[in-house]
Design an enzyme around this catalytic site. Sequence first.
Site, short mmCIF file in Angstrom:
data_model
loop_
_atom_site.label_atom_id
_atom_site.label_comp_id
_atom_site.label_asym_id
_atom_site.label_seq_id
_atom_site.Cartn_x
_atom_site.Cartn_y
_atom_site.Cartn_z
CE1 TYR A 174 -29.41 -25.28 80.30
CE2 TYR A 174 -27.26 -24.55 79.49
CZ TYR A 174 -28.12 -24.84 80.55
OH TYR A 174 -27.67 -24.70 81.84
CG HIS A 233 -35.56 -23.18 87.56
ND1 HIS A 233 -35.38 -22.73 86.27
CD2 HIS A 233 -35.97 -22.12 88.28
CE1 HIS A 233 -35.68 -21.44 86.23
NE2 HIS A 233 -36.02 -21.04 87.43
CE LYS A 262 -23.51 -29.89 86.58
NZ LYS A 262 -24.50 -29.86 87.62
N PRO A 284 -19.22 -23.16 80.50
CG PRO A 284 -19.92 -21.01 79.93
CD PRO A 284 -18.80 -21.97 79.74
CE1 TYR A 286 -28.12 -27.64 83.46
CE2 TYR A 286 -29.72 -27.49 85.25
CZ TYR A 286 -28.98 -26.90 84.23
OH TYR A 286 -29.11 -25.54 84.00
P1 RFL Z 1 -12.88 -16.99 91.38
O1 RFL Z 1 -14.32 -16.62 91.44
O2 RFL Z 1 -12.16 -16.73 90.11
O3 RFL Z 1 -12.17 -16.26 92.59
C1 RFL Z 1 -10.76 -16.22 92.70
C2 RFL Z 1 -10.38 -15.02 93.52
O4 RFL Z 1 -8.94 -15.02 93.66
C3 RFL Z 1 -8.47 -13.69 93.45
N1 RFL Z 1 -7.05 -13.77 93.01
C4 RFL Z 1 -6.02 -13.51 93.80
N2 RFL Z 1 -5.95 -13.12 95.07
C5 RFL Z 1 -4.72 -12.91 95.59
N3 RFL Z 1 -3.58 -13.07 94.89
C6 RFL Z 1 -3.59 -13.44 93.61
N4 RFL Z 1 -2.46 -13.60 92.91
C7 RFL Z 1 -4.86 -13.69 93.00
N5 RFL Z 1 -5.27 -14.07 91.77
C8 RFL Z 1 -6.60 -14.11 91.79
C9 RFL Z 1 -9.42 -13.09 92.42
O5 RFL Z 1 -9.42 -11.67 92.49
C10 RFL Z 1 -10.74 -13.72 92.84
O6 RFL Z 1 -11.45 -12.87 93.74
O7 RFL Z 1 -12.68 -18.55 91.70
P2 RFL Z 1 -13.48 -19.51 92.73
O8 RFL Z 1 -13.67 -18.85 94.04
O9 RFL Z 1 -12.83 -20.83 92.64
O10 RFL Z 1 -14.97 -19.62 92.10
C11 RFL Z 1 -15.20 -20.26 90.90
C12 RFL Z 1 -16.35 -19.59 90.16
O11 RFL Z 1 -16.21 -18.20 90.19
C13 RFL Z 1 -16.38 -20.07 88.71
O12 RFL Z 1 -16.24 -21.48 88.62
C14 RFL Z 1 -17.64 -19.71 87.96
O13 RFL Z 1 -18.01 -18.36 88.07
C15 RFL Z 1 -17.38 -20.06 86.49
N6 RFL Z 1 -18.19 -19.29 85.61
C16 RFL Z 1 -19.47 -19.68 85.45
N7 RFL Z 1 -19.91 -20.79 86.10
C17 RFL Z 1 -21.18 -21.18 85.97
O14 RFL Z 1 -21.56 -22.19 86.59
N8 RFL Z 1 -22.04 -20.47 85.16
C18 RFL Z 1 -21.64 -19.30 84.49
O15 RFL Z 1 -22.41 -18.68 83.81
C19 RFL Z 1 -20.31 -18.89 84.62
N9 RFL Z 1 -19.85 -17.78 83.99
C20 RFL Z 1 -17.67 -18.16 84.95
C21 RFL Z 1 -18.54 -17.40 84.16
C22 RFL Z 1 -16.32 -17.78 85.07
C23 RFL Z 1 -15.80 -16.67 84.41
N10 RFL Z 1 -14.39 -16.39 84.53
C24 RFL Z 1 -13.60 -17.03 85.57
C25 RFL Z 1 -13.63 -15.67 83.63
C26 RFL Z 1 -18.05 -16.26 83.51
C27 RFL Z 1 -16.69 -15.88 83.63
C28 RFL Z 1 -16.27 -14.61 82.93
C1 PHB Z 2 -26.52 -18.16 84.06
O1 PHB Z 2 -27.67 -17.90 84.45
O2 PHB Z 2 -25.63 -17.31 84.09
C2 PHB Z 2 -26.22 -19.51 83.55
C3 PHB Z 2 -27.17 -20.52 83.63
C4 PHB Z 2 -26.91 -21.77 83.13
C5 PHB Z 2 -25.68 -22.03 82.55
C6 PHB Z 2 -24.71 -21.04 82.49
C7 PHB Z 2 -24.99 -19.78 82.98
O3 PHB Z 2 -25.42 -23.25 82.05
#
Ligand code: RFL
Ligand code: PHB
Length: 393
Positions: free
Chosen positions: A204, A76, A300, A296, A387
């Site tokens: 957005y 993109h 990032k 989100p 971004y």
């Molecule tokens: P993760 O992905 O949370 O993975 C952590 C892993 O650790 C495990 N764990 C344990 N394992 C052993 N012992 C324990 N006591 C443990 N406690 C936890 C968990 O099962 C898991 O597998 O962290 P990591 O690897 O640092 O990755 C970070 C990303 O996942 C996160 O920053 C993003 O997904 C944030 N996020 C989003 N980011 C975006 O850029 N765009 C999004 O749209 C977006 N949506 C989201 C999100 C994070 C969410 N969370 C954390 C609730 C939506 C949600 C719902």
């Molecule tokens: C997504 O595609 O899930 C998404 C994209 C942009 C954002 C957050 C989430 O800022």
Amino acid sequence: MTRTIKTQVCIIGAGPSGLLLSQLLANAGIDTVVLDRKDRAYIEGRIRAGVLEQGTVTALEEAGVAERLHREGIPHDGFELAFDGARHRIDLAGLTGKSVMVYGQTEVTKDLFDKRFAQGQQFFFNVEDVTPHALKSGAPQVSFTHEGEDITVSCDYVAGCDGYHGVSRQAIPKDVLKTFERVYPFGWLGIMVDQPPVNHELIYANHQRGFALASMRSETRSRYYIQCDLSDSVEEWSDDRFWEEFATRLGPDAAANLQTGASFEKSIAPLRSFVAEPMRYGNLFLAGDAAHIVPPTGAKGLNLAVADVRLLARGLIEHYAGNDAHLDAYSQTVLARVWKVERFSWQLSTLMHQFPENSPFEARMQKAEFEYLASSEAASRSIAENYVGLPLE
Ligand code: RFL
Ligand code: PHB
């Protein structure tokens, strides 16, 4: 009886941070054991981020897991901001010479798992009672229970990649750890639908009824979000109600191409800004969501996690080659970047959402900021350079 296993780095968490760290270390011949309290299918099923910075793509290339990403990811060159129906495009390519890649976190995780399994990585899934010990000693340990068996991993370093709710950060004494937090007074309701995206770039939108985001996963799969109340439950949001609200917030112009359908995923996530300092305690290093959370809005979270892991992998690889300079600087180097990304995510969230506590003055400030952005290349470039991703250090 407790079984003891030896490794160089014990990685707690098999999310994107833990998996990428184990892959980068494996590529340098460093042995790791990876633990998670969930299993592979559960971890792969978590629908989260969708936008990868170029630096993240480079890290996945370096790890050797970018082949499918280059085949299926969608580059993109820009995205749009909309404000009460008026639209302004941020020309990422024109303003920075860089672009971003749309490719889901679920796919990144699958690609990493495939490679780790193919290379025989030692994993323990569904573990319980994970406890790091002796972090200030030269011989740290992580104990846990796996299928009824007590296991202790004895290692040189522990990598806390266990997300916001993990145990690693809790292992740092309260008088050492400083935390900073802002909880936002709303959540995001997200749906996934097998319909073509409403627009070829992300939109957005800030509308009087609240924020909306049009994103995608492919040419035929769309990911859409709307700001909702924290007290809402997904049961209160039928697909029909979602589509009506989403179309209103996007505005008639953008919504003209909206193709609706039955959603196959629907969930609500709270929004939070959070930083824990320092990111090292003795021989424990934190990376990713274990140390920081961003709302989100700027996409990032995953990118920040990958940047941490690149720097941590470099520090550990150089340590085993006899140079501790980068490992010793890890917490300071990473936190300097983390705070800048926190600022951007907070700023974009503040600009694009309806805050219940906002007075008419703050509403006018949001509108003035949008109009400034739309009329100033310098202001648009500032958004664009954040971004596409700030430099690693
Ligand atoms: P993760 O992905 O949370 O993975 C952590 C892993 O650790 C495990 N764990 C344990 N394992 C052993 N012992 C324990 N006591 C443990 N406690 C936890 C968990 O099962 C898991 O597998 O962290 P990591 O690897 O640092 O990755 C970070 C990303 O996942 C996160 O920053 C993003 O997904 C944030 N996020 C989003 N980011 C975006 O850029 N765009 C999004 O749209 C977006 N949506 C989201 C999100 C994070 C969410 N969370 C954390 C609730 C939506 C949600 C719902
Ligand atoms: C997504 O595609 O899930 C998404 C994209 C942009 C954002 C957050 C989430 O800022």
